[in-house]
Design an enzyme around this catalytic site. Sequence first.
Site, PDB file in Angstrom:
ATOM      1  N   HIS A 113       0.709  -0.875   0.163  1.00 26.17           N
ATOM      2  CA  HIS A 113       0.073  -0.056  -0.171  1.00 26.17           C
ATOM      3  C   HIS A 113       0.726   1.551  -0.565  1.00 26.17           C
ATOM      4  O   HIS A 113       0.678   1.988  -0.113  1.00 26.17           O
ATOM      5  CB  HIS A 113      -0.618  -0.107   1.128  1.00 26.17           C
ATOM      6  CG  HIS A 113      -0.738   0.542   2.586  1.00 26.17           C
ATOM      7  ND1 HIS A 113       0.243  -0.201   3.094  1.00 26.17           N
ATOM      8  CD2 HIS A 113      -0.299   1.767   2.912  1.00 26.17           C
ATOM      9  CE1 HIS A 113       0.015  -0.530   4.762  1.00 26.17           C
ATOM     10  NE2 HIS A 113      -0.141   1.577   4.379  1.00 26.17           N
TER      11      HIS A 113
ATOM     12  N   ASP B 266       1.772  -7.638   2.075  1.00 28.86           N
ATOM     13  CA  ASP B 266       1.401  -6.427   2.132  1.00 28.86           C
ATOM     14  C   ASP B 266       2.587  -6.020   1.650  1.00 28.86           C
ATOM     15  O   ASP B 266       3.366  -4.808   2.981  1.00 28.86           O
ATOM     16  CB  ASP B 266       0.580  -6.021   3.416  1.00 28.86           C
ATOM     17  CG  ASP B 266       0.573  -3.975   2.606  1.00 28.86           C
ATOM     18  OD1 ASP B 266       0.800  -3.708   1.562  1.00 28.86           O
ATOM     19  OD2 ASP B 266      -0.388  -3.404   3.648  1.00 28.86           O
TER      20      ASP B 266
ATOM     21  N   SER C  69       4.102   2.182   8.198  1.00 28.63           N
ATOM     22  CA  SER C  69       3.558   1.036   7.360  1.00 28.63           C
ATOM     23  C   SER C  69       5.404   0.816   6.401  1.00 28.63           C
ATOM     24  O   SER C  69       6.063   1.893   6.373  1.00 28.63           O
ATOM     25  CB  SER C  69       2.780   1.563   6.031  1.00 28.63           C
ATOM     26  OG  SER C  69       2.019   1.117   7.098  1.00 28.63           O
TER      27      SER C  69
END
Length: 708
Positions: A84, A220, A643
Amino acid sequence: MKKILTLGLLAALLLPTANADEGMWIPMLLGRNQAAMQKAGMHITAKDIYDINNACLKDAVILFNQGCTGEFVSDQGLFLTNHHCGYYYITSNSTVEHDYLTHGFWAKNRSEEIPCRGLTATRLVRMEEVTNQVLRGVSDNMPEEERERVVKENIVVVCTEAVAGTHYKAVVKPFYYGNQYFLYVNEVFTDVRLVGAPPSNIGKFGGDTDNWMWPRHTGDFSMFRVYAGPDGKPADYSKDNQPYRPLKHLDISLKGVDEGDFTFVFGYPGTTQRYVTHQQMELQAMQENPVRIALRDIRLKHYKAAMELTPSQRLKYASKVASIANGWKKWQGETQGIVRLKGIEQKKEQERTFQTWAADRPQYGGVLAELDRTYGRLAPVELEWTYFNEAVMASDFMQRANSLRKLADLTDPEEARTAADKLIAANEKYFSDFDQHTLVDRAIFVETFLYMHHQGYAPYIDPMVKGKQIAEQFLGSVYDQSMLTHRDKMDKLLKKYTPKQAAELEKDPALKLFRAAMENAYTDDKERTYDYNKQQIARLMRTYVRGMMQQYPDSNFFPDANLTLRVAYGHVKGFRPHDGVYYLPYTTLDGIMEKEDPNVYDYVVEPRLKELYRLKDYGRYANRNGELPVGFIATNHTTGGNSGSPVLNADGQLVGINFDRCWEGTMSDLLFDPDYCRNICLDIRYCLFIIDKFAGAHHLIDEMTIIQ
Ligand code: ARG
Ligand code: GLU
């Protein structure tokens, strides 16, 4: 017994300082945490993590653009981050014919790696406390505006001196609301290339349905490579650039982690608000979040419906929906968490304790009362602006009306020409699938405005409604009659546009509506109220936080996240989200097969992955039960920006990639609860399995240092 326990727990929560597992610590000062970290299970030292004299783990961690983290895993500048995080670069290099988002992308060699213009990777060279230099010439009773000016000037001097004669870039960041300042000297790389990404039904498996949720099965991750000039220093893209050789890259452990194992996350958390008073918590969690959620419900409903129709519409809206839905869901979890923990009551209780302590300390005695008055003035303006951002700015239509407004405001013919040409160019794109987009954008425009109108935040609409129209018809007619939806009319005017024709633009109903909304929300008075009270809050919070640190002199206060490099540590651990439910701390490929649903976009499983599952062909990536691990959760305190952060084991080896938090714990930016707050990590073994077994990109695996 039960009562004593509850009281004990309450007392712990009431402390304004860190709970067990809470905290995002400053790498340079990690010596202070070393004993606790080693007691918690860490085998390495603080110096292994941060050391300015020797290559250390910090040299393997980078800030990815201004919002994610990445980590080097080879001596050839190869790094990992989240899917992402790389999303924009994956989608923007995709077309319907070469759809890397859907099918994945694996560069077979260096020449196939895709340059990503605008993407930066920033390595911290060193940090240093500079509080005295930054506060030179600042006094306690100086007006806040004056203070800001002096601080800003001092920061320029500090930064300039710090990087003189080098290719480094410097930033200074405030800590504890400006009670302390640190200088960061960085090396910013600007030639970064996309190397690999799994298909989105792996990299985004579970989609927005599973986002913020556990149990999770999202692969991810994506891979990029940093390139440098021939001298090894940052350089803009050139085909002569060479892979950058990092001072340090991470060893990868295939041992995995078990419940109870020590882990730490090393990355760039963006923002937390650990020390705010109850008014700020109430404003965000009880007033702003519900408004944002309701307005985003509207946008999501329309985008999602369009995405179901055709593959090209899916691609068109994918990135937009991902970002709208992300905040929308997080805020729901955040507000519920604050309610469940009685967060506002807790804050009030802390404030009462502070007030008692401060009673005979004149510099602190009045702070809370003053904060209360200040928030009383700030909150209504802030809420109104939340409506503006989430409703007025929700549609492309109104964003384009804003561009018209800017054009109409230009008096310089040359500037106006440039702006008009830009609008003509933008029309090219906008009108290319106008018919389909109209349905979506018109509905979003009408419904978000109506919602705001019904809540009483668009009083200017009623006087604009003509004759027998109702507000909804009026809004529809604004959309239908504006030149913004009639390309010929608009281009014709723009092509010969000069500032003399501003009056023509002003006749446009969309521009009229947009101006009315702006004039209502952004009056001089409201702007002044906002700026003034924000400044007051900055000053009061600085005093309040300094007071709390004196009130609890033996406690370790961690500074709020501010997009600087931090270490958070904890343990792999399950939790109880609801009565009668316990969440195990790890997931496996079996769970992907359980979730599989060929009819639901988010849960489609790649045939190749199914085949590997059927054959149980997991190679060295299986755990000791023969399962293929996919994700795990831990008690590391993280937030947005973390992230892509490396999740490391007790020996400082890479065991996972951080990518999310559990929904039930998303209030951790404001209030951390060790019983509920968990970060979600991709197990590095699943990541390597996908690269190796699924994609067959062995050449990438060969670059890495893998410890069996
Ligand atoms: N919730 C994660 C984060 O805050 C992941 C967001 C991207 N994923 C998605 N399904 N929208 O940023
Ligand atoms: N997915 C988030 C990110 O961007 C991390 C999740 C969180 O907010 O903790 O940064």
